[in-house]
Design an enzyme around this catalytic site. Structure first.
Site, PDB file in Angstrom:
ATOM      1  N   TYR A 128      -7.077  -9.841  16.232  1.00  0.00           N
ATOM      2  CA  TYR A 128      -6.289 -10.450  15.201  1.00  0.00           C
ATOM      3  C   TYR A 128      -6.397 -11.766  15.072  1.00  0.00           C
ATOM      4  O   TYR A 128      -6.366 -12.502  14.136  1.00  0.00           O
ATOM      5  CB  TYR A 128      -4.938  -9.913  15.449  1.00  0.00           C
ATOM      6  CG  TYR A 128      -3.832 -10.618  14.824  1.00  0.00           C
ATOM      7  CD1 TYR A 128      -3.307 -10.350  13.430  1.00  0.00           C
ATOM      8  CD2 TYR A 128      -2.728 -11.278  15.664  1.00  0.00           C
ATOM      9  CE1 TYR A 128      -2.244 -10.419  12.908  1.00  0.00           C
ATOM     10  CE2 TYR A 128      -1.595 -11.934  14.911  1.00  0.00           C
ATOM     11  CZ  TYR A 128      -1.222 -11.447  13.587  1.00  0.00           C
ATOM     12  OH  TYR A 128      -0.172 -11.957  12.724  1.00  0.00           O
ATOM     13  N   ILE A 142       0.724  -1.312  -0.018  1.00  0.00           N
ATOM     14  CA  ILE A 142       0.081  -0.099  -0.160  1.00  0.00           C
ATOM     15  C   ILE A 142       1.051   1.341   0.047  1.00  0.00           C
ATOM     16  O   ILE A 142       0.393   2.341  -0.503  1.00  0.00           O
ATOM     17  CB  ILE A 142      -0.836  -0.228   1.192  1.00  0.00           C
ATOM     18  CG1 ILE A 142      -2.006   1.119   1.149  1.00  0.00           C
ATOM     19  CG2 ILE A 142      -0.247   0.057   2.532  1.00  0.00           C
ATOM     20  CD1 ILE A 142      -3.273   0.475   1.823  1.00  0.00           C
ATOM     21  N   ARG A 143       2.110   1.104   0.540  1.00  0.00           N
ATOM     22  CA  ARG A 143       3.008   2.323   0.617  1.00  0.00           C
ATOM     23  C   ARG A 143       3.965   2.017  -0.719  1.00  0.00           C
ATOM     24  O   ARG A 143       4.181   1.096  -1.308  1.00  0.00           O
ATOM     25  CB  ARG A 143       4.073   2.393   1.758  1.00  0.00           C
ATOM     26  CG  ARG A 143       3.014   2.436   3.139  1.00  0.00           C
ATOM     27  CD  ARG A 143       3.831   1.741   4.350  1.00  0.00           C
ATOM     28  NE  ARG A 143       4.257   0.263   4.020  1.00  0.00           N
ATOM     29  CZ  ARG A 143       5.054  -0.574   4.705  1.00  0.00           C
ATOM     30  NH1 ARG A 143       5.471  -0.103   5.690  1.00  0.00           N
ATOM     31  NH2 ARG A 143       5.120  -1.643   4.472  1.00  0.00           N
TER      32      ARG A 143
HETATM   33  C1  AKB Z   1       2.261 -10.343  16.178  1.00  0.00           C
HETATM   34  O1  AKB Z   1       2.856 -10.173  17.336  1.00  0.00           O
HETATM   35  O2  AKB Z   1       1.047  -9.657  16.116  1.00  0.00           O
HETATM   36  C2  AKB Z   1       2.579 -11.007  15.072  1.00  0.00           C
HETATM   37  C3  AKB Z   1       2.086 -12.451  15.162  1.00  0.00           C
HETATM   38  C4  AKB Z   1       2.735 -13.349  16.232  1.00  0.00           C
HETATM   39  O3  AKB Z   1       1.398 -12.765  14.586  1.00  0.00           O
HETATM   40  N1  AKB Z   1       4.105 -10.788  15.159  1.00  0.00           N
END
Ligand code: AKB
Length: 305
Positions: free
Chosen positions: A120, A15-16
């Site tokens: 995440y 994207i950059r």
């Molecule tokens: C994070 O710390 O979010 C990443 C991972 C371990 O997926 N480096």
């Protein structure tokens, strides 16, 4: 990858604007949430494989959960749709973040409980399932790795929980001291970037028929806490000082992750083997960070003269 497959055969995208990537070969400025541009770009270059890495990492994602969902999930589904449209081979990384507090912490099995507590982590579990779905439903050759914390001298920390390790190496070289946001005794799996890159290539080259756990494989090189990095650094910088100032968000994330992964499936199904242990990683990282600093200083001197 350019060294192995040829400069013009690897299209870098970000994207950059990445000056270095553009100077080294074909480069496209691309936002993964723009599915149309992704598709047009892949077709223009007639690609046969997508390595989809774009993501907002764990700690950053907690500050912007909706944006993280958008980038991590819309970006992924766009890339998977292009892979389906063009019948491409497909790789995307999962992470130790795909596990949660109810996952067994030691020797975390390949197939186990996955109830992460971060945005995440939720994205990564969804990604593993989506990649399985595209393989089972459409026959797309999807493959993935659950990466531990990756240590690289080429990229500065970018919103990950495990990024403290990279930060510590930079501070060790520049200031001979570091204040860790992760508490003493908090172990997690880690790996040096050259091993991570080799693992991607090895998995992508592996015989598809052997990949039982294709989305996604546990891999790790060493399981360490902040004080283990400090001990390894002190072999080269004896005066290095480590203090702690805990960041509760990162600490909670780190505590919800495994302490050490069982990598048997990756070893058996495609021959995974890490080359860098903690000492070898430390020796190389400190040397490369030092070189980076020397280059940066001479660049700055060049600009000011
Ligand atoms: C994070 O710390 O979010 C990443 C991972 C371990 O997926 N480096």
């Amino acid at each position: 990858m350019r060294k192995i497959y040829g400069i013009s055969n690897v299209i870098a995208a970000d994207i950059r604007e990445l000056k270095e990537a553009r100077e080294n070969g074909p480069f496209e400025r691309l936002d993964v949430t723009d599915g149309m541009k992704l598709s047009v770009t892949a077709k223009r270059h007639n690609v046969d494989t997508i390595i989809h890495l774009a993501a907002i990492l764990s700690a950053k994602a907690e500050t912007m959960p909706l944006k993280a969902w958008h980038v991590n999930m819309v970006g992924l589904i766009n890339a998977l749709e292009v892979a389906k449209e063009m019948n491409l081979q497909f790789f995307t990384p999962s992470s130790i973040g795909a596990f949660g507090p109810s996952t067994p912490k030691e020797d975390t099995p390949q197939v186990t409980v996955q109830r992460p507590i971060t945005m995440y982590g939720i994205n990564k579990v969804t990604a593993e399932l989506l990649c399985d779905y595209y393989f089972n439903r459409y026959g797309i050759d999807t493959r993935g790795i659950r990466f531990p914390g990756l240590i690289s001298h080429a990229t500065t920390p970018g919103g990950g929980t495990s990024d403290y390790a990279v930060d510590m190496y930079y501070h060790a070289v520049i200031k001979k001291a570091y204040i860790s946001c992760i508490a003493e005794g908090t172990r997690m799996d880690m790996m040096y970037m050259p091993d991570a890159l080799d693992a991607i290539i090895q998995l992508m080259e592996a015989d598809s028929k052997k990949l039982v756990n294709r989305n996604s494989y546990n891999i790790s090189a060493f399981s360490v806490a902040p004080e283990d990095f400090a001990k390894a650094i002190r072999k080269y910088i004896p005066e290095f000082k480590l203090d702690y100032q805990i960041d509760l968000v990162r600490q909670n994330i780190a505590e919800s992750w495994p302490d050490s992964l069982d990598c048997t499936a990756a070893k058996e199904e495609w021959g995974f083997q890490a080359k860098y242990d903690l000492d070898k990683t430390t020796e190389d990282m400190l040397r490369k960070v030092e070189e980076n600093m020397v280059n940066k200083n001479s660049e700055m001197k060049g600009k000011s003269s």
